[in-house]
Design an enzyme around this catalytic site. Structure first.
Site, PDB file in Angstrom:
ATOM      1  N   ASP A  47       0.816  -1.217   0.000  1.00 58.11           N
ATOM      2  CA  ASP A  47       0.000   0.000   0.000  1.00 58.11           C
ATOM      3  C   ASP A  47       0.850   1.269   0.000  1.00 58.11           C
ATOM      4  OD1 ASP A  47      -2.685   1.176   0.167  1.00 58.11           O
ATOM      5  OD2 ASP A  47      -2.057   1.849   2.154  1.00 58.11           O
ATOM      6  N   ARG A  56       7.094 -10.465  -3.249  1.00 60.10           N
ATOM      7  CA  ARG A  56       6.942 -11.928  -3.303  1.00 60.10           C
ATOM      8  C   ARG A  56       5.975 -12.377  -4.386  1.00 60.10           C
ATOM      9  NH1 ARG A  56       5.655 -13.246   2.896  1.00 60.10           N
ATOM     10  NH2 ARG A  56       4.373 -11.399   2.563  1.00 60.10           N
ATOM     11  N   ASP A  82      12.863 -13.030  -3.033  1.00 54.50           N
ATOM     12  CA  ASP A  82      12.857 -13.680  -1.717  1.00 54.50           C
ATOM     13  C   ASP A  82      13.998 -13.071  -0.914  1.00 54.50           C
ATOM     14  OD1 ASP A  82      13.005 -15.267   0.520  1.00 54.50           O
ATOM     15  OD2 ASP A  82      13.164 -17.173  -0.556  1.00 54.50           O
ATOM     16  N   LYS A 116       9.426   3.806   9.458  1.00 53.02           N
ATOM     17  CA  LYS A 116       9.148   3.440  10.846  1.00 53.02           C
ATOM     18  C   LYS A 116       8.259   2.197  10.849  1.00 53.02           C
ATOM     19  CE  LYS A 116       4.956   6.089  11.904  1.00 53.02           C
ATOM     20  NZ  LYS A 116       4.050   5.402  12.776  1.00 53.02           N
ATOM     21  N   ASP A 138      10.683   9.933   8.454  1.00 53.24           N
ATOM     22  CA  ASP A 138       9.525  10.313   9.268  1.00 53.24           C
ATOM     23  C   ASP A 138       8.750  11.310   8.412  1.00 53.24           C
ATOM     24  OD1 ASP A 138       7.685  11.529  10.972  1.00 53.24           O
ATOM     25  OD2 ASP A 138       9.011  11.433  12.715  1.00 53.24           O
ATOM     26  N   HIS A 139       7.616  10.865   7.865  1.00 53.76           N
ATOM     27  CA  HIS A 139       6.948  11.700   6.857  1.00 53.76           C
ATOM     28  C   HIS A 139       6.469  13.039   7.432  1.00 53.76           C
ATOM     29  CE1 HIS A 139       3.355   9.666   8.556  1.00 53.76           C
ATOM     30  NE2 HIS A 139       2.716  10.764   8.216  1.00 53.76           N
ATOM     31  N   GLU A 171      -6.864  12.265  15.002  1.00 54.36           N
ATOM     32  CA  GLU A 171      -7.453  11.603  13.839  1.00 54.36           C
ATOM     33  C   GLU A 171      -8.900  11.244  14.130  1.00 54.36           C
ATOM     34  OE1 GLU A 171      -5.068   8.567  11.668  1.00 54.36           O
ATOM     35  OE2 GLU A 171      -3.779   8.674  13.434  1.00 54.36           O
ATOM     36  N   ASP A 177       3.508   4.439  18.151  1.00 49.98           N
ATOM     37  CA  ASP A 177       3.151   4.785  16.778  1.00 49.98           C
ATOM     38  C   ASP A 177       3.308   6.265  16.482  1.00 49.98           C
ATOM     39  OD1 ASP A 177       2.076   4.046  14.182  1.00 49.98           O
ATOM     40  OD2 ASP A 177       0.242   5.080  14.762  1.00 49.98           O
ATOM     41  N   HIS A 193       6.861  11.099  15.542  1.00 49.27           N
ATOM     42  CA  HIS A 193       6.272  12.350  15.049  1.00 49.27           C
ATOM     43  C   HIS A 193       6.209  13.441  16.120  1.00 49.27           C
ATOM     44  CE1 HIS A 193       5.386   9.826  11.750  1.00 49.27           C
ATOM     45  NE2 HIS A 193       4.224   9.387  12.137  1.00 49.27           N
ATOM     46  N   LYS A 228      -6.756   8.517  18.209  1.00 50.98           N
ATOM     47  CA  LYS A 228      -7.646   8.093  17.129  1.00 50.98           C
ATOM     48  C   LYS A 228      -9.101   8.279  17.551  1.00 50.98           C
ATOM     49  CE  LYS A 228      -4.583   4.845  14.778  1.00 50.98           C
ATOM     50  NZ  LYS A 228      -4.591   5.636  13.531  1.00 50.98           N
ATOM     51  N   LYS A 281      -9.951  15.788  12.566  1.00 53.52           N
ATOM     52  CA  LYS A 281      -8.617  15.453  12.061  1.00 53.52           C
ATOM     53  C   LYS A 281      -7.824  16.751  12.030  1.00 53.52           C
ATOM     54  CE  LYS A 281      -6.161  13.991   7.857  1.00 53.52           C
ATOM     55  NZ  LYS A 281      -5.203  13.063   8.490  1.00 53.52           N
TER      56      LYS A 281
END
Length: 495
Positions: free
Chosen positions: A19, A49, A90, A153, A182-183, A221, A240, A245, A345, A350
């Protein structure tokens, strides 16, 4: 990125069928190409894979560009896609690395690339160390150009695992070749923190404990765990969000003026902040850190389930989905100024915002006469809107009363189509060899040291985990955290 600088390199993406690659990496690489930051001397090798081939990968890349960017430019897309190829891979098999090495030499020759290689880890972190060592041992770094390793991360799950991972990676790559992404550090207004602070005399003399009462950093969020319950059970909001962040933003807000705008000087000042963070241990954890878990509630008029009802979540889980903390920095600049952070969350809005609350005048004539005055604020809007707001006290038109005056600058009022996203900017920095907006090992280890003490205390505690209603701004204990100091959370949804 106003000046057109170009890079020539092969991107090797481990986990190209996932993703992250589809939503972030492929559109970012395309934007760099469309804007001229990538010329024709580049290539992308997707590894995974799945039994894909070049055409399958190119189809996925094209769909990614159309879905994420809305691009409908066949002539550009076609010339872009020819730079993509795929290998079924692999990570535990030496033959796979040998095949990849052969492929890289062919691509260098085909696209006239001078041996520059970026290895991007967009896959499960348990393989990072093994892949890094295999890249080194199987000769993929034996090139006349440069090689760089980009790591997503989480960098470990605690300090000890992070040390082990770092030791494994450092056997293959030097620190200046490692780019821990770290975006948040790629977001426009996070990068703007330094400009606001160091390019404006109005703030330069005020940015200290003599003039600032407190600083609040909120990252909330509306979404829940969204099918990622298995991952979140092992992580929680502390690991997380706080370990990376939130602490990164605190370090940018509190760092001293660097000698120059170089990677080493900026990192050095950030590291000084993290070293000066007052440890939160023992009884002080109860006094300075609040955790919570969302229950049932309502988001945008829709009923939503609680965390314990989410897929792949234990019905007796004590995993926190919310953290608020009071951080103190024990140095001459910030002694006595609380930095409040909160993240969670299933919250009301947001929003990622920073609120700097300045101290009020020791003798405010208007306040003394029962006029409505409040503290001056600097609000840095990071997402979803971007910009800044300065809140001053002013006079109401046609009245003797005072009122808060908001001086606003918002990016969302501009044409944002050509503004680079966080991943695009960070990929470009990596290609240019600029590691300023990537985390240094010292930053990672110091962050884990703070977080581990809190995590350990929670795991040993038999206390009941507070819950908060989905659609709220967190548990009441977080409000009490600030009330104990005579402050309150500024309502980010109204700013």
């Amino acid at each position: 990125m106003n000046q057109i600088e170009q890079a020539e390199a092969v991107f090797v993406i481990f986990g190209s069928t996932g993703d992250l690659a589809k939503r972030k990496l492929f559109p970012s690489i395309y934007n760099l190409y469309r804007k001229g930051n990538l010329n024709e001397h580049f290539a992308v090798v997707g590894l995974g894979r799945r039994e894909w081939d070049d055409e399958k990968l190119r189809t996925v890349v094209m769909e990614s560009i159309q879905e994420e960017l809305g691009e409908q430019r066949p002539e550009v897309t076609e010339s872009f896609l020819k730079h993509f190829s795929y290998l079924s891979f692999d990570v535990t098999n030496k033959d796979s690395y040998s095949e990849l090495n052969d492929k890289l030499h062919i691509l260098d020759e085909t696209f006239q690339i001078p041996g520059n290689r970026i290895f991007y880890m967009a896959m499960a972190p348990e393989f990072f160390g093994q892949i890094a060592q295999s890249i080194h041992n199987e000769g993929l770094k034996d090139t006349q150009g440069w090689t760089r390793l980009v790591i997503e991360k989480p960098f470990g799950t605690d300090l000890q695992s992070a040390i082990r991972l770092n030791d494994e990676i450092r056997q293959a790559f030097s620190e200046d070749e490692i780019y821990r992404i770290d975006h948040y550090l790629g977001k426009e207004m996070v990068q703007n923190i330094q400009v606001i602070r160091f390019a404006n005399a109005i703030f330069g003399s005020l940015w200290n404990n003599r003039h600032i009462a407190n600083i609040q950093v909120t990252s909330s969020e509306q979404l829940g765990v969204e099918g990622r319950g298995g991952y979140y059970e092992k992580s929680g909001a502390l690991r997380d969000m706080v370990q990376n962040h939130m602490l990164q933003m605190v370090s940018l807000l509190a760092m001293d003026v660097p000698l120059r705008l170089s990677t080493d000087d900026i990192r050095s000042e950030k590291i000084k902040v993290l070293r000066a963070l007052r440890p939160i241990v023992g009884e002080s954890i109860k006094e300075n850190v609040v955790r919570g878990q969302y229950g049932r509630g309502e988001i945008n008029g829709q009923e939503v389930i609680g965390y314990l009802e989410e897929e792949n979540v234990s019905d007796s889980s004590k995993t926190e989905t919310y953290v608020a903390a009071k951080l103190m920095i024990d140095n001459h600049v910030w002694a006595g100024v609380p930095f409040y952070i909160r993240t969670g969350k299933r919250m009301a809005v947001k929003s990622t915002k920073i609120v700097v609350e300045f101290k009020e005048l020791p003798l405010n004539l208007y306040s003394k006469e029962n006029k409505q005055t409040g503290p001056n604020l600097l609000i840095i809007h990071i997402q979803p809107d971007e910009g800044m707001t300065i809140v001053l006290n002013g006079k109401k038109i046609g009245s003797a009363d005072t009122t808060p005056v908001h001086l606003q600058y918002r990016h969302d009022s501009e044409d944002r189509f050509n503004t680079p996203e966080a991943y695009e900017r960070l990929l470009f920095d990596c290609m240019m060899g600029d590691a300023t907006n990537f985390a240094h090992w010292d930053e990672v280890s110091l962050s884990w040291s703070l977080v581990d003490a809190i995590s350990k205390a929670w795991s040993e505690s038999g206390e009941k985990l507070p819950t908060y209603r989905a659609g709220s701004m967190g548990p009441k204990e977080a409000d009490e955290l600030l009330e104990a100091d005579g402050f309150s959370w500024w309502p980010v949804e109204e700013m």
